[in-house]
Design an enzyme around this catalytic site. Structure first.
Site, mmCIF file in Angstrom:
data_model
loop_
_atom_site.group_PDB
_atom_site.id
_atom_site.type_symbol
_atom_site.label_atom_id
_atom_site.label_comp_id
_atom_site.label_asym_id
_atom_site.label_seq_id
_atom_site.Cartn_x
_atom_site.Cartn_y
_atom_site.Cartn_z
ATOM 1 N N ASP A 205 0.839 -1.128 -0.141
ATOM 2 C CA ASP A 205 0.150 0.024 -0.025
ATOM 3 C C ASP A 205 0.938 1.305 0.031
ATOM 4 O O ASP A 205 0.381 2.469 -0.313
ATOM 5 C CB ASP A 205 -0.955 0.118 1.105
ATOM 6 C CG ASP A 205 -2.045 -0.896 1.120
ATOM 7 O OD1 ASP A 205 -2.421 -1.563 -0.090
ATOM 8 O OD2 ASP A 205 -2.469 -1.520 2.316
ATOM 9 N N MET B 37 -5.957 -3.289 -4.335
ATOM 10 C CA MET B 37 -6.006 -3.012 -3.164
ATOM 11 C C MET B 37 -5.277 -1.516 -2.535
ATOM 12 O O MET B 37 -4.965 -0.816 -3.574
ATOM 13 C CB MET B 37 -4.673 -3.741 -2.332
ATOM 14 C CG MET B 37 -5.185 -5.345 -2.245
ATOM 15 S SD MET B 37 -3.897 -6.510 -1.166
ATOM 16 C CE MET B 37 -4.940 -7.918 -1.291
ATOM 17 N N ARG C 253 -6.658 0.257 1.254
ATOM 18 C CA ARG C 253 -7.726 0.628 2.449
ATOM 19 C C ARG C 253 -7.895 2.050 2.571
ATOM 20 O O ARG C 253 -8.947 2.719 2.431
ATOM 21 C CB ARG C 253 -7.559 -0.243 3.467
ATOM 22 C CG ARG C 253 -8.297 -0.019 4.556
ATOM 23 C CD ARG C 253 -7.927 -0.799 5.916
ATOM 24 N NE ARG C 253 -7.951 -2.220 5.715
ATOM 25 C CZ ARG C 253 -9.102 -2.923 5.877
ATOM 26 N NH1 ARG C 253 -10.183 -2.405 6.343
ATOM 27 N NH2 ARG C 253 -9.151 -4.141 5.551
ATOM 28 N N GLU D 270 -9.744 -0.407 -3.503
ATOM 29 C CA GLU D 270 -10.629 -0.966 -2.575
ATOM 30 C C GLU D 270 -11.348 -0.020 -1.477
ATOM 31 O O GLU D 270 -12.575 -0.411 -1.211
ATOM 32 C CB GLU D 270 -10.539 -2.192 -1.895
ATOM 33 C CG GLU D 270 -9.189 -2.026 -1.000
ATOM 34 C CD GLU D 270 -8.693 -3.222 -0.169
ATOM 35 O OE1 GLU D 270 -8.836 -4.343 -0.385
ATOM 36 O OE2 GLU D 270 -7.509 -3.267 0.420
ATOM 37 N N ARG E 138 -17.544 -5.079 -17.005
ATOM 38 C CA ARG E 138 -16.970 -6.308 -16.560
ATOM 39 C C ARG E 138 -16.132 -5.973 -15.340
ATOM 40 O O ARG E 138 -15.384 -5.014 -15.241
ATOM 41 C CB ARG E 138 -16.418 -7.293 -17.437
ATOM 42 C CG ARG E 138 -17.286 -7.642 -18.588
ATOM 43 C CD ARG E 138 -18.324 -8.545 -18.003
ATOM 44 N NE ARG E 138 -19.311 -9.405 -19.209
ATOM 45 C CZ ARG E 138 -20.308 -8.653 -19.524
ATOM 46 N NH1 ARG E 138 -20.695 -7.493 -19.031
ATOM 47 N NH2 ARG E 138 -20.843 -9.266 -20.421
ATOM 48 N N HIS F 161 -5.312 -10.912 -3.630
ATOM 49 C CA HIS F 161 -3.823 -11.093 -3.138
ATOM 50 C C HIS F 161 -2.804 -11.587 -4.251
ATOM 51 O O HIS F 161 -1.641 -11.593 -3.843
ATOM 52 C CB HIS F 161 -4.040 -12.479 -2.320
ATOM 53 C CG HIS F 161 -4.801 -12.127 -0.993
ATOM 54 N ND1 HIS F 161 -6.077 -12.067 -0.696
ATOM 55 C CD2 HIS F 161 -4.198 -11.842 0.316
ATOM 56 C CE1 HIS F 161 -6.575 -11.740 0.398
ATOM 57 N NE2 HIS F 161 -5.455 -11.604 1.225
ATOM 58 N N VAL F 162 -3.383 -11.760 -5.600
ATOM 59 C CA VAL F 162 -2.410 -11.583 -6.747
ATOM 60 C C VAL F 162 -1.415 -10.416 -6.472
ATOM 61 O O VAL F 162 -0.204 -10.492 -6.885
ATOM 62 C CB VAL F 162 -3.366 -11.499 -7.961
ATOM 63 C CG1 VAL F 162 -2.138 -11.517 -9.113
ATOM 64 C CG2 VAL F 162 -3.804 -12.813 -8.372
ATOM 65 N N ARG G 152 -0.091 -9.305 -4.122
ATOM 66 C CA ARG G 152 1.093 -9.797 -3.069
ATOM 67 C C ARG G 152 1.989 -10.680 -3.226
ATOM 68 O O ARG G 152 3.249 -10.785 -2.836
ATOM 69 C CB ARG G 152 0.408 -10.276 -1.623
ATOM 70 C CG ARG G 152 -0.458 -9.251 -1.027
ATOM 71 C CD ARG G 152 -1.008 -9.711 0.258
ATOM 72 N NE ARG G 152 -1.764 -8.968 1.126
ATOM 73 C CZ ARG G 152 -1.563 -7.906 1.807
ATOM 74 N NH1 ARG G 152 -0.301 -7.523 1.682
ATOM 75 N NH2 ARG G 152 -2.496 -7.247 2.411
#
Length: 344
Positions: free
Chosen positions: A129, A171, A173, A224, A268, A274-275, A277
Site C-alpha cells: 500500500d 488493494m 484501504r 478497494e 466487467r 492477493h495476486v 502480494r
C-alpha cells in the site's frame, strides 16, 4: 556491543521480504553479529518459535516472493502479557534487539513497545500500500504496481475488442497509491481512490463523452477503499474482521453495476486481490529491500533502536518510529491532479 539480533516479518506478506532478511543476515555476519528469525511474526516471539539464520540458510532468497519466516497479524497488545513475554523472549535468547519488518499495524505496535516498554526495536517498512509515513517507498509497493499495471494492459485489449468498460479493483484501504500508479502507467480512463471521494454520475458522463468521441471502451481502476461523495451513492457497510476493521473488497462490482445503469455500456470486473502480494519482486524492489536490510543491520549494530529505515533521496536513513507511525502517507493532491489530466 551488539552481538545477537532477532528478525521477524509481520502483517501481510509482500515481494521483497526475503531479500531484506537475506541482506540483514549478510551485513550482520560481516560485523560478527548472529541473527535469529522468529516464525510467524509476533506470534513466534510470544511462543518462542525461533531459528538461527546464516548466510547458508538465506541463500537463494533474493528473487523469491513471500517470507521464509512466515507471518501473522498477531498484535502483542491483544495477547495476554504480550509486551512482558516479548521482553522475556529477548532475555531468553540473549538478543540485543529486534528488527521488525512490517507495515502500518506492525510498526505501530513496534513503536509502542519501544516507546512505552523501552524495548530495543528497529523497524523496516514493507507494504504494497506504500502508506507508511516518513519514507518515499516501502518494500513490495513497486512489485504490486507492476502486477496491477500488467492487468490494466491486458484488460485494454479485451475491452477494446468487445467495446466494454473494464473495472479493475486493486488493494488500497486508506491510500490509493497502487490505483494511482497503475492507472497512470496503464492509461486508465478513470481512477477512484480513498483520498478523493468520487461522483459516480461524473464517471458515467465521462465514459459517455469518450463513446461520443469514438472511444467505445474504457478502463476504470478503483482502490478497494474508494468512497463516493456524500449523497451520491449508498454503499452497504462492510463486515468487520477480528480486529474491528472493515473487510473491504468488492466495490468493483458496485462500480460496474452503477456504470451499466447510468450509461447502458456493458461492464466487467476484475478483482486482483492477493495476486498483488505474490510473485517474484521486481529488480527495484530487490534493490530497495537489500538497501534497507543492510542499513537495518548497520543501524542495529550502532544501537539506533526506536528508529525505522526510511528511503529518501535514493538513500536509506534512520527516522524515529514515532515519525513513521504518526500518520498514514496518502496520495498527494498534486500527483492525483496529474492523473486527472487524462480523465477529460
Amino acid at each position: 556491543m551488539v552481538s545477537r539480533i532477532g528478525i521477524l516479518t509481520g502483517g501481510g506478506d509482500c515481494p521483497g521480504l526475503n531479500a531484506a532478511i537475506r541482506a540483514i543476515v549478510r551485513r550482520a555476519d560481516l560485523g560478527n553479529v548472529s541473527t535469529y528469525g522468529f516464525r510467524a511474526g509476533w506470534r513466534g516471539v510470544l511462543q518462542g518459535s525461533v531459528e538461527q539464520l546464516t548466510i547458508s540458510s538465506t541463500r537463494g532468497l533474493l528473487h523469491r516472493g513471500g517470507t521464509m519466516l512466515g507471518t501473522s497479524r498477531v498484535d502483542p497488545y491483544r495477547e495476554e502479557r504480550g509486551p512482558e513475554r516479548i521482553r522475556e523472549a529477548l532475555e531468553v535468547y540473549r538478543l540485543d534487539g529486534l528488527v521488525v519488518i512490517g507495515g502500518e499495524g506492525t510498526l505501530a505496535a513496534s513503536h509502542r513497545l519501544a516507546e512505552d516498554e523501552g524495548l530495543p526495536i528497529l523497524g523496516v517498512p514493507k507494504t504494497i500500500d506504500n502508506d507508511v509515513g516518513g519514507t518515499d517507498l516501502t518494500i513490495g509497493f513497486l512489485t504490486a504496481v507492476r502486477t496491477a499495471t500488467e492487468a490494466v494492459d491486458r484488460l485494454h485489449s479485451t475491452a477494446e475488442s468487445h467495446d466494454r468498460v473494464m473495472v479493475l479493483e486493486v488493494m488500497g484501504r486508506h491510500a490509493g497509491w497502487i490505483a494511482t500508479y497503475a492507472g497512470m502507467a496503464g492509461g486508465a480512463d478513470a481512477i477512484l481512490v480513498p483520498e478523493v471521494p468520487f461522483d459516480i454520475d461524473a464517471v458515467g458522463r465521462h465514459l459517455k463523452h469518450r463513446a461520443g468521441m469514438g472511444r467505445d471502451f474504457s478502463i476504470v481502476v478503483v482502490a478497494e477503499g474508494a468512497l463516493p461523495k456524500e449523497g451520491t451513492l449508498e454503499l452497504e457497510a462492510p463486515p468487520l474482521d477480528e480486529f474491528g476493521r472493515p473487510k473491504l473488497g468488492g466495490i468493483g462490482h458496485t462500480i460496474a453495476h452503477e456504470i451499466e445503469q447510468r450509461t447502458g455500456f456493458p461492464a466487467r470486473v476484475t478483482i486482483l486481490g492477493h495476486v498483488q502480494r505474490g510473485g517474484s519482486p521486481t529488480p527495484m524492489d530487490r534493490v530497495l529491500a537489500t538497501q534497507m536490510g543492510v542499513k537495518a543491520a548497520e543501524f542495529a549494530m550502532d544501537g539506533a533502536w526506536g528508529t525505522m529505515t526510511a528511503y529518501r533521496d535514493n538513500g536509506v536513513v534512520p527516522i524515529p518510529l514515532a515519525e513513521a507511525t504518526a500518520h498514514l502517507k496518502t496520495v498527494p493532491a498534486d500527483l492525483f491532479a496529474v492523473a486527472e489530466t487524462f480523465f477529460g
